[in-house]
Design a protein around this motif. Structure first.
Motif, PDB file in Angstrom:
ATOM      1  N   PHE A  15       0.684  -1.193  -0.080  1.00 57.99           N
ATOM      2  CA  PHE A  15      -0.008   0.216  -0.124  1.00 57.99           C
ATOM      3  C   PHE A  15       0.743   1.268  -0.060  1.00 57.99           C
ATOM      4  O   PHE A  15       0.543   2.153  -0.782  1.00 57.99           O
ATOM      5  N   VAL A  19       0.906   4.260  -2.512  1.00 57.24           N
ATOM      6  CA  VAL A  19       0.796   5.508  -2.441  1.00 57.24           C
ATOM      7  C   VAL A  19       1.750   6.479  -3.020  1.00 57.24           C
ATOM      8  O   VAL A  19       1.775   7.589  -3.551  1.00 57.24           O
ATOM      9  N   VAL A  22       1.621   6.664  -6.737  1.00 58.48           N
ATOM     10  CA  VAL A  22       0.575   7.634  -7.221  1.00 58.48           C
ATOM     11  C   VAL A  22       1.003   9.133  -6.767  1.00 58.48           C
ATOM     12  O   VAL A  22       0.877  10.070  -7.844  1.00 58.48           O
ATOM     13  N   LEU A  23       1.602   9.307  -5.827  1.00 62.88           N
ATOM     14  CA  LEU A  23       2.017  10.979  -5.592  1.00 62.88           C
ATOM     15  C   LEU A  23       3.059  11.156  -6.427  1.00 62.88           C
ATOM     16  O   LEU A  23       3.231  12.596  -6.687  1.00 62.88           O
ATOM     17  N   SER A  24       4.318  10.422  -6.556  1.00 65.06           N
ATOM     18  CA  SER A  24       5.423  10.926  -7.254  1.00 65.06           C
ATOM     19  C   SER A  24       5.364  10.760  -8.940  1.00 65.06           C
ATOM     20  O   SER A  24       6.071  11.558  -9.319  1.00 65.06           O
ATOM     21  N   MET A  31       0.964   6.261 -13.051  1.00 67.82           N
ATOM     22  CA  MET A  31      -0.186   6.403 -11.814  1.00 67.82           C
ATOM     23  C   MET A  31      -1.042   5.297 -11.682  1.00 67.82           C
ATOM     24  O   MET A  31      -1.512   4.945 -10.697  1.00 67.82           O
ATOM     25  N   LEU A  92       0.123  14.042 -16.805  1.00 66.75           N
ATOM     26  CA  LEU A  92      -0.994  14.602 -16.181  1.00 66.75           C
ATOM     27  C   LEU A  92      -1.167  15.994 -15.766  1.00 66.75           C
ATOM     28  O   LEU A  92      -1.856  16.621 -15.620  1.00 66.75           O
ATOM     29  N   LEU A  95      -3.161  18.483 -17.231  1.00 63.95           N
ATOM     30  CA  LEU A  95      -4.611  19.046 -16.737  1.00 63.95           C
ATOM     31  C   LEU A  95      -4.808  20.229 -16.104  1.00 63.95           C
ATOM     32  O   LEU A  95      -5.808  20.601 -15.653  1.00 63.95           O
ATOM     33  N   ARG A  96      -3.561  20.773 -15.622  1.00 65.61           N
ATOM     34  CA  ARG A  96      -3.665  22.165 -15.008  1.00 65.61           C
ATOM     35  C   ARG A  96      -4.580  23.023 -15.667  1.00 65.61           C
ATOM     36  O   ARG A  96      -5.105  24.321 -15.067  1.00 65.61           O
ATOM     37  N   PHE A  98      -7.412  22.805 -16.532  1.00 62.37           N
ATOM     38  CA  PHE A  98      -8.777  22.668 -16.210  1.00 62.37           C
ATOM     39  C   PHE A  98      -9.019  23.408 -14.904  1.00 62.37           C
ATOM     40  O   PHE A  98      -9.972  22.910 -14.235  1.00 62.37           O
ATOM     41  N   ARG A  99      -7.950  24.226 -14.530  1.00 58.89           N
ATOM     42  CA  ARG A  99      -8.207  24.638 -13.160  1.00 58.89           C
ATOM     43  C   ARG A  99      -9.396  25.741 -12.970  1.00 58.89           C
ATOM     44  O   ARG A  99      -9.514  26.261 -13.861  1.00 58.89           O
ATOM     45  N   GLY A 100      -9.979  25.793 -11.922  1.00 64.37           N
ATOM     46  CA  GLY A 100     -11.233  26.712 -11.872  1.00 64.37           C
ATOM     47  C   GLY A 100     -10.802  28.020 -11.893  1.00 64.37           C
ATOM     48  O   GLY A 100      -9.974  28.650 -11.603  1.00 64.37           O
TER      49      GLY A 100
ATOM     50  N   ARG B 551     -11.855  29.105  -5.435  1.00 62.75           N
ATOM     51  CA  ARG B 551     -11.256  28.783  -6.656  1.00 62.75           C
ATOM     52  C   ARG B 551     -10.026  28.183  -6.418  1.00 62.75           C
ATOM     53  O   ARG B 551      -9.493  27.288  -7.269  1.00 62.75           O
ATOM     54  N   GLU B 554      -9.305  24.431  -6.938  1.00 63.87           N
ATOM     55  CA  GLU B 554      -9.650  23.697  -7.895  1.00 63.87           C
ATOM     56  C   GLU B 554      -8.294  24.135  -8.868  1.00 63.87           C
ATOM     57  O   GLU B 554      -8.405  24.891  -9.862  1.00 63.87           O
ATOM     58  N   ASN B 555      -7.065  23.454  -8.454  1.00 65.98           N
ATOM     59  CA  ASN B 555      -5.946  24.080  -9.289  1.00 65.98           C
ATOM     60  C   ASN B 555      -5.595  23.092 -10.508  1.00 65.98           C
ATOM     61  O   ASN B 555      -4.687  23.447 -11.065  1.00 65.98           O
ATOM     62  N   GLY B 556      -6.297  21.905 -10.563  1.00 63.64           N
ATOM     63  CA  GLY B 556      -5.904  21.139 -11.894  1.00 63.64           C
ATOM     64  C   GLY B 556      -4.772  20.218 -11.675  1.00 63.64           C
ATOM     65  O   GLY B 556      -4.324  19.579 -12.615  1.00 63.64           O
ATOM     66  N   ASP B 557      -4.231  20.425 -10.700  1.00 66.91           N
ATOM     67  CA  ASP B 557      -3.021  19.597 -10.370  1.00 66.91           C
ATOM     68  C   ASP B 557      -3.529  17.973  -9.738  1.00 66.91           C
ATOM     69  O   ASP B 557      -3.957  17.947  -8.622  1.00 66.91           O
ATOM     70  N   THR B 559      -1.941  15.395  -8.685  1.00 67.73           N
ATOM     71  CA  THR B 559      -1.159  14.978  -7.538  1.00 67.73           C
ATOM     72  C   THR B 559      -1.763  15.469  -6.395  1.00 67.73           C
ATOM     73  O   THR B 559      -1.847  15.047  -5.405  1.00 67.73           O
ATOM     74  N   VAL B 562      -4.772  13.614  -5.283  1.00 70.91           N
ATOM     75  CA  VAL B 562      -4.588  12.465  -4.596  1.00 70.91           C
ATOM     76  C   VAL B 562      -4.066  12.644  -3.469  1.00 70.91           C
ATOM     77  O   VAL B 562      -4.658  12.031  -2.315  1.00 70.91           O
ATOM     78  N   LEU B 566      -5.657  11.562   0.060  1.00 68.48           N
ATOM     79  CA  LEU B 566      -4.695  10.841   1.176  1.00 68.48           C
ATOM     80  C   LEU B 566      -5.014  11.246   2.514  1.00 68.48           C
ATOM     81  O   LEU B 566      -5.193  10.822   3.677  1.00 68.48           O
TER      82      LEU B 566
END
Lengths: 100, 580
Positions: A15, A19, A22-24, A31, A92, A95-96, A98-100, B551, B554-557, B559, B562, B566
């Motif tokens: 585990f 973990v 996934v984080l690194s 991932m 990934l 994907l930034r 898509f930040r709000g 806002r 919601e930074n889109g990161d 990691t 996750v 955790l």
């Protein structure tokens, strides 16, 4: 017969490895593999408990979770392929945007 | 078999996407005609023999979720009314909306008619709630039909959000009722009202009351209805006068025993009178013809509330029926004027100096109906509304009659000012609905005597009826003096002088001063209205700044997400270890 505590210890180690992965990892596939390690750690718990309690219900739950994990991997890989076609990368961090 | 009434409209919704635009009008109006025929058939079939049809939706443990429809005089009469008005509105739409996207319009209209028919027929509160929400959503779609423009889009959003408050209250009432009585059936709930504890009963009644006033656009929710006039005129005629807003009044009438048991009569009554007063004054200040009609709708809905609160459900339903007829008529006239003159502004209509042709006749019928003048059907409906009044109610109602006549005839006299040059409408889809509705508005009064056998209506013709008609006529006279003979500017200045020395002026001047002071009061009420709007926009801005502050999460990161999951897991485990 392996004692239950050994199995639980192995599961905790798996585990933690998952973990950490996934984080690194920045890579989507990395991932996914780490997440699979986490799931397998949980599965090992189920199977170990099933063996030590000599009851089949734990093992059957493990089977169901296995199937779920396969489905989840399929969905994830599908999304990752679509994503890599758009961004020509499996990182990934893209994907930034898509930040709000 | 009752569900057959709603099926044609559902079929229309499903069929319209597959046909050409021209046929969509045909399909939806044929479906509405079938619904009308079926509901009339069932009305005579089940006349005075109420029946309930239910089917088990699903079972969970020992609790059964049933969907049921009720066939009684009231529900089937409402079904006839809804399908009849819908049919006429669809016919009128073929004139008014002929250049708009046909399929989208007619499928949304069909979906609305389907939901409204389902709503009036439901005997299960759960089903009622489903249709209630569907009605709200279709209202949103139809108000924002011209979503390309700014105003209709935001008006649709406003209507949806304001009625949403009521929807949530309704849902909460539903949950509380279900937890208490383990049933959704309206008939069972009403039979067991006395079994509910007083505290629960007042919670349920207040929640339902919030639902009712938000749907029926009563104070403090009325602003959405006025903005909803940005939608197409046939939509306003069907949704925002005849049916959708009446759903609130209908729910009130359905659950009336519960409200009475909870002692809510006086609350409903005071809300009703206050809203009616407010709406009449605001209508006096408005220049947009459709908005005047919207304020009048709010006032009429208050009349239904007042009738229901004085334990006269039949009077409320008869007024609902009358109001549906004459208000759709007025909206059709407003739509025809829009097509002819391109404006809803009554002063622009006046200055356009063209003859409004025969439209003047139905307009007189419609506006006299708002004022409740005999011999129109509305006069008889007013007899029903005022049947159970106490003396105090009667006095307030007299003032309301006066104000109502004043604002309705103001609209009539201003919009239909003098002019020359005929421009009649030749499209039969426009004039047939107007003629039918005018005929019913004139002759429908006799229906009161028929309906008192269908649904229990209290009505009384006595000295009070005569006095209230005189009050209305006084309003008409004042409106004539002020607006037809254009004495308004001098009247306002006179009303200030009159307060100093009233005795110096003759009768004529007092009358104009009286009207003028009401105008001043109306302006003041308008300011209060503005203050309310500003308060709510402040509230909205607060939420927006809260949203922009959050806002950052919601930074889109991926990691970070996750890691957050955790962290949450660790916290949950820690809490579990410490406390369990």
């Amino acid at each position: 017969m392996v004692p239950l505590s050994y199995i639980l210890f192995l599961s905790v180690v798996l585990f933690a490895i998952g973990v950490y992965g996934v984080l690194s990892r920045k890579n989507g596939f990395g991932m996914l593999i780490s997440a699979e390690i986490i799931i397998n750690a949980a599965l090992l718990n189920f199977v170990g408990a099933s063996a030590s309690l000599s009851s089949l219900s734990g093992a059957s739950y493990a089977l169901i979770i296995l199937v779920m994990a396969v489905l989840e991997a399929v969905v994830f890989v599908g999304m990752l392929i679509a994503y890599s076609k758009k961004t020509s990368s499996v990182l990934l961090s893209k994907l930034r945007r898509f930040r709000g | 078999m009752i569900y057959l009434i709603v099926i044609p409209m559902l079929l229309a919704v499903l069929l319209i996407p597959f046909v050409s635009g021209k046929k969509s009008f045909l399909i939806s109006s044929v479906a509405a005609a079938i619904s009308l025929a079926l509901s009339s058939f069932f009305f005579f079939e089940y006349f005075n023999r109420p029946a309930i049809e239910s089917v088990t939706w699903f079972t969970s443990g020992s609790i059964k979720f049933t969907l049921s429809m009720s066939a009684s005089n009231l529900t089937l009469f409402m079904a006839i009314l809804v399908s009849f008005i819908s049919l006429l509105v669809l016919v009128f739409s073929n004139f008014y909306m002929r250049d708009e996207p046909q399929r989208r319009y007619y499928s949304e209209m069909s979906l609305f008619i389907f939901s409204m028919l389902g709503l009036v027929l439901s005997n299960s509160l759960l089903l009622f709630y489903v249709f209630w929400e569907l009605v709200g959503v279709t209202s949103y779609l139809l108000i924002g039909f011209w979503y390309g423009r700014e105003a209709p889009a935001s008006a649709g959003k406003k209507a949806l959000l304001l009625t949403r408050i009521g929807d949530i209250a309704f849902f909460a009432a539903l949950v509380v009722l279900f937890v208490t009585l383990r049933t959704f059936s309206i008939s069972t709930i009403l039979a067991d009202v006395s079994a509910i504890g007083p505290a629960t009963l007042s919670i349920v009644a207040s929640l339902l009351f919030i639902a009712v006033i938000s749907k029926s656009a009563q104070f403090p929710f009325y602003t959405w209805l006025v903005d909803a006039m940005e939608g197409p005129t046939p939509v306003s005629a069907l949704l925002h006068s005849a049916t959708m807003v009446a759903a609130g009044a209908f729910l009130l009438v359905l659950m009336l025993p519960l409200f009475i048991e909870a002692g809510f009569g006086i609350v409903i009554l005071s809300f009703g009178f206050f809203t009616a007063f407010l709406a009449a004054l605001l209508a006096l200040k408005e220049v947009h013809l459709k908005r005047i009609l919207a304020y009048s709708t709010i006032e009429s809905l208050s009349f239904m509330f007042i009738a229901a609160a004085t334990a006269n459900a039949g009077g409320a339903i008869f007024y609902l029926f009358t109001h549906a007829i004459f208000k759709s008529l007025l909206f059709f006239i407003a739509g025809a004027l829009m097509v002819l003159f391109g404006s809803y502004d009554i002063y622009k209509l006046k200055s356009s100096k063209k003859n409004k042709g025969w439209l003047f006749v139905p307009a007189i019928i419609g506006f006299s109906s708002i004022a409740g003048l005999p011999p129109f059907m509305s006069f008889f409906a007013h007899l029903g509304v005022s049947a159970n009044f106490t003396l105090a109610d009667s006095l307030i109602f007299l003032l309301l009659s006066f104000l109502t006549a004043l604002f309705s005839f103001r609209a009539l006299f201003v919009a239909f000012g003098k002019g020359s040059g005929p421009r009649p409408i030749k499209n039969m889809y426009a004039y047939i609905p107007i003629i039918i509705l005018s005929a019913i508005s004139i002759l429908g009064g006799v229906l009161l005597f028929y309906f008192s056998g269908v649904i229990l209506i209290n009505y009384s013709f006595d000295a009070f009826s005569v006095i209230s008609v005189i009050a209305s006529l006084l309003g008409v006279y004042v409106a004539f003096e002020l607006f037809s003979r254009s004495r308004l500017p001098s009247a306002v200045s006179r009303s200030k002088a009159a307060s100093v020395n009233l005795s110096k002026y003759g009768w004529d001047k007092i009358i104009t001063a009286f009207g003028g002071s009401f105008m001043l009061f109306a302006v003041w009420i308008g300011r209060v209205d503005d203050a309310f709007i500003r308060l709510f926009s402040r509230l909205g801005e607060g939420f927006i700044s809260l949203a922009s502050a959050s806002r950052a999460i919601e930074n889109g990161d991926a990691t970070a997400y996750v890691a957050a999951v955790l962290l949450g897991l660790v916290i949950i485990i820690a809490v579990a270890v410490v406390f369990v």
